[in-house]
Write a protein that holds these residues in place. Structure first.
Motif, PDB file in Angstrom:
ATOM      1  N   LEU A 294      -2.199   4.286  29.713  1.00 14.03           N
ATOM      2  CA  LEU A 294      -2.739   4.881  30.872  1.00 14.03           C
ATOM      3  C   LEU A 294      -2.727   3.762  32.124  1.00 14.03           C
ATOM      4  O   LEU A 294      -2.701   4.244  33.185  1.00 14.03           O
ATOM      5  N   ALA A 295      -2.495   2.360  31.913  1.00 13.67           N
ATOM      6  CA  ALA A 295      -2.628   1.549  32.786  1.00 13.67           C
ATOM      7  C   ALA A 295      -1.074   1.590  33.578  1.00 13.67           C
ATOM      8  O   ALA A 295      -0.890   1.203  34.665  1.00 13.67           O
ATOM      9  N   SER A 296      -0.289   2.055  32.682  1.00 17.20           N
ATOM     10  CA  SER A 296       1.123   2.028  33.124  1.00 17.20           C
ATOM     11  C   SER A 296       1.498   3.201  34.182  1.00 17.20           C
ATOM     12  O   SER A 296       2.141   3.128  34.893  1.00 17.20           O
ATOM     13  N   THR A 297       0.580   4.363  33.848  1.00 16.78           N
ATOM     14  CA  THR A 297       0.708   5.349  34.984  1.00 16.78           C
ATOM     15  C   THR A 297       0.146   4.857  36.333  1.00 16.78           C
ATOM     16  O   THR A 297       0.652   5.278  37.248  1.00 16.78           O
ATOM     17  N   LEU A 298      -0.772   4.140  36.309  1.00 17.51           N
ATOM     18  CA  LEU A 298      -1.238   3.450  37.525  1.00 17.51           C
ATOM     19  C   LEU A 298      -0.050   2.372  38.117  1.00 17.51           C
ATOM     20  O   LEU A 298       0.010   2.626  39.331  1.00 17.51           O
ATOM     21  N   ALA A 299       0.452   1.790  37.200  1.00 18.49           N
ATOM     22  CA  ALA A 299       1.759   0.850  37.689  1.00 18.49           C
ATOM     23  C   ALA A 299       2.683   1.746  38.527  1.00 18.49           C
ATOM     24  O   ALA A 299       3.381   1.039  39.380  1.00 18.49           O
ATOM     25  N   ALA A 300       2.952   2.890  38.267  1.00 18.29           N
ATOM     26  CA  ALA A 300       4.115   3.617  38.755  1.00 18.29           C
ATOM     27  C   ALA A 300       3.786   3.765  40.524  1.00 18.29           C
ATOM     28  O   ALA A 300       4.805   3.881  41.127  1.00 18.29           O
ATOM     29  N   GLU A 301       2.368   3.831  40.718  1.00 17.62           N
ATOM     30  CA  GLU A 301       1.980   3.917  42.142  1.00 17.62           C
ATOM     31  C   GLU A 301       2.599   4.993  42.765  1.00 17.62           C
ATOM     32  O   GLU A 301       3.268   5.037  43.955  1.00 17.62           O
ATOM     33  N   SER A 302       2.524   6.154  42.006  1.00 20.10           N
ATOM     34  CA  SER A 302       3.022   7.289  42.646  1.00 20.10           C
ATOM     35  C   SER A 302       2.258   8.605  42.455  1.00 20.10           C
ATOM     36  O   SER A 302       1.151   8.571  41.582  1.00 20.10           O
ATOM     37  N   ALA A 303       2.576   9.791  43.073  1.00 18.10           N
ATOM     38  CA  ALA A 303       1.829  10.603  42.850  1.00 18.10           C
ATOM     39  C   ALA A 303       1.594  11.260  41.635  1.00 18.10           C
ATOM     40  O   ALA A 303       0.572  11.922  41.024  1.00 18.10           O
ATOM     41  N   TRP A 304       3.014  11.373  41.039  1.00 15.27           N
ATOM     42  CA  TRP A 304       2.985  11.555  39.412  1.00 15.27           C
ATOM     43  C   TRP A 304       2.209  10.539  38.480  1.00 15.27           C
ATOM     44  O   TRP A 304       1.593  11.147  37.745  1.00 15.27           O
ATOM     45  N   GLY A 305       2.393   9.316  38.885  1.00 14.92           N
ATOM     46  CA  GLY A 305       1.593   8.594  38.142  1.00 14.92           C
ATOM     47  C   GLY A 305       0.034   8.690  37.998  1.00 14.92           C
ATOM     48  O   GLY A 305      -0.401   8.722  37.135  1.00 14.92           O
ATOM     49  N   TYR A 306      -0.405   9.038  39.336  1.00 21.69           N
ATOM     50  CA  TYR A 306      -1.909   9.143  39.517  1.00 21.69           C
ATOM     51  C   TYR A 306      -2.415  10.337  38.856  1.00 21.69           C
ATOM     52  O   TYR A 306      -3.524  10.649  38.225  1.00 21.69           O
ATOM     53  N   THR A 307      -1.417  11.439  38.774  1.00 17.32           N
ATOM     54  CA  THR A 307      -1.944  12.764  38.256  1.00 17.32           C
ATOM     55  C   THR A 307      -1.868  12.683  36.778  1.00 17.32           C
ATOM     56  O   THR A 307      -2.820  13.106  35.969  1.00 17.32           O
ATOM     57  N   LEU A 308      -0.892  11.688  36.258  1.00 23.46           N
ATOM     58  CA  LEU A 308      -0.791  11.496  34.928  1.00 23.46           C
ATOM     59  C   LEU A 308      -2.056  10.679  34.295  1.00 23.46           C
ATOM     60  O   LEU A 308      -2.573  10.853  33.294  1.00 23.46           O
ATOM     61  N   PHE A 309      -2.599   9.626  35.059  1.00 27.33           N
ATOM     62  CA  PHE A 309      -3.626   9.028  34.854  1.00 27.33           C
ATOM     63  C   PHE A 309      -4.796   9.731  34.730  1.00 27.33           C
ATOM     64  O   PHE A 309      -5.636   9.661  33.832  1.00 27.33           O
ATOM     65  N   ALA A 310      -5.182  10.761  35.733  1.00 30.93           N
ATOM     66  CA  ALA A 310      -6.204  11.737  35.806  1.00 30.93           C
ATOM     67  C   ALA A 310      -6.237  12.452  34.588  1.00 30.93           C
ATOM     68  O   ALA A 310      -7.295  12.596  33.943  1.00 30.93           O
ATOM     69  N   ALA A 311      -5.052  12.934  34.006  1.00 29.09           N
ATOM     70  CA  ALA A 311      -4.925  13.790  32.957  1.00 29.09           C
ATOM     71  C   ALA A 311      -5.177  12.912  31.744  1.00 29.09           C
ATOM     72  O   ALA A 311      -5.773  13.471  30.731  1.00 29.09           O
TER      73      ALA A 311
END
Length: 335
Positions: free
Chosen positions: A109-126
Motif C-alpha cells: 500500500l505504501a508503494s501505491t502512495l509512492a507512485a504519486e499519481s491518480a492511479w496510485g491514490y485510487t489503488l491506495f483507497a481500494a
C-alpha cells in the motif's frame, strides 16, 4: 472478493475468497512496480493463509465433515488451541502488528502512495477499503464459529475422540502459527530488506516509498482493519446490532456480482456454439467424411483382392505364368 466473502457460509469458501482478495494486493505490488513488496506479501500470505485453511480443517474434522458456519458456534470451549491459531491467522490476515501480514500488506500500500499519481491514490483507497473488509469478513468467520454458546449441532456432532486432532495436524498448525507471527520480520521498511536486496538484480523496483509514506500507510491500514474487526464484533460477536438485510445487495454478493453468468454469456456460450458449428460444417463432412470414404475404399479394395483368392491351384499357376510372361516382355523390351 472481500465483499463476496462477507456472505459466504462455508468456512473454506470464506478463506478461499480471502485468498483472491490478497492476490489482489500482490497484483497491485507487481502492477505498480514494487515487485519485491508483491513477492513479500506472497510469502507471508502463504504462512497465515495455510494456517487458516489447516485450522479450519481441524474444525471440519472435529465436526465430522461439517463446513457450514451457520451450524457452528461456541467451538472456543471445545477447540481452544485451534481458536488461538485461527485468531493468530486472522490478525495476520487483517494486517495487525506485529504479525507478518502487517509488514507485507502495508509495504504494498505504501508503494501505491509512492507512485504519486491518480492511479496510485485510487489503488491506495481500494487497498484501504480491502483492509477494512478483511477485518470484517475474517472476524465474522471467527466470531460465528467460536464465540457464544455451543450450537445444538456442535453439542450433538462434536467428535469427542478427536479433540484438537492428532499430533501431525496440530504440529503443522503450530509451525504455521509461528511463521505467521515472525515471518514478516524478514523485511521491515526503513530497517532491513534482505528480500528486496535478493530480488534487486532480477526485479529492480520502479519506486520506493518514503519513511513518512510507510508510517502514514501503516496507521491508516491498521485503523481500517480495526474498524472492520469492531464491526464484526458488533454484528457477529456481541450481536449488539442486527446484520443489515439489504436483500438485493446480499443477493448480488451471493451471486458473485453475476460473474459466473457473465462468463457463461461472454465466453462459454459463444465457444460452445462455435464448437457445434465446426462439428456440423467442418469436422463431420470433411474430417470424419474423408476418413469414412478412405475406409470404404480400403475395405472395397480388400474385398476385391479377397475375391482373387479362390483356393484353386490352376488359378494360382496361371497368375504366376502370367507374371513371368509380363517380366519377360519387360526384360526383352528393356534390352
Amino acid at each position: 472478493a472481500g465483499l463476496i466473502a462477507l456472505v459466504q457460509t462455508d468456512i473454506k469458501r470464506v478463506i478461499a475468497y480471502s485468498t483472491m482478495s490478497q492476490i489482489g494486493y500482490m497484483f497491485v505490488g507487481a502492477g505498480i512496480g514494487a515487485y519485491a513488496n508483491g513477492m513479500f506479501h506472497l510469502m507471508t500470505h502463504a504462512f497465515f493463509k495455510a494456517l487458516l485453511f489447516l485450522a479450519a480443517g481441524i474444525v471440519i474434522h472435529a465436526l465430522v465433515g461439517q463446513q457450514d458456519m451457520r451450524k457452528m458456534g461456541g467451538l472456543r470451549l471445545y477447540l481452544p488451541r485451534t481458536y488461538i491459531a485461527l485468531l493468530v491467522g486472522g490478525l495476520a490476515l487483517a494486517g495487525m502488528p506485529p504479525l507478518s501480514g502487517f509488514f507485507s500488506k502495508d509495504s504494498v500500500l505504501a508503494s501505491t502512495l509512492a507512485a504519486e499519481s491518480a492511479w496510485g491514490y485510487t489503488l491506495f483507497a481500494a487497498g484501504i477499503a480491502g483492509a477494512l473488509l478483511t477485518g470484517l469478513y475474517t472476524f465474522r468467520m471467527i466470531f460465528v464459529v467460536f464465540s457464544g454458546e455451543p450450537s445444538p449441532y456442535v453439542r450433538e456432532h462434536f467428535h469427542e475422540g478427536h479433540g484438537e486432532g492428532p499430533f501431525w495436524m496440530t504440529s503443522t498448525v503450530a509451525a504455521l502459527a509461528f511463521l505467521a507471527v515472525v515471518g514478516g520480520w524478514i523485511q521491515i521498511a526503513g530497517v532491513w530488506h534482505p528480500l528486496a536486496d535478493f530480488l534487486q538484480p532480477s526485479a529492480e523496483p520502479l519506486l520506493e516509498p518514503s519513511v513518512r509514506q510507510d508510517l502514514f500507510t501503516s496507521g491508516i491500514a491498521v485503523a481500517a482493519g480495526l474498524v472492520g474487526i469492531a464491526l464484526a464484533w458488533q454484528l457477529y460477536g456481541a450481536r449488539k446490532r442486527a446484520v443489515p438485510r439489504a436483500d438485493a445487495f446480499r443477493r448480488l454478493l451471493e451471486r458473485k456480482f453475476y460473474a459466473d453468468e457473465a462468463y457463461d454469456l461472454v465466453f462459454y456460450r459463444p465457444a460452445a456454439a462455435t464448437s457445434r458449428a465446426w462439428l456440423r460444417f467442418v469436422e463431420a463432412p470433411l474430417v470424419a467424411g474423408s476418413l469414412r470414404g478412405l475406409g470404404l475404399v480400403t475395405r472395397g479394395a480388400g474385398a476385391r483382392v479377397g475375391e482373387a483368392q479362390t483356393g484353386l491351384v490352376r488359378t494360382y499357376a496361371l497368375a504366376l505364368a502370367g507374371g513371368v510372361a509380363v517380366l519377360a516382355l519387360v526384360f526383352v523390351a528393356a534390352r
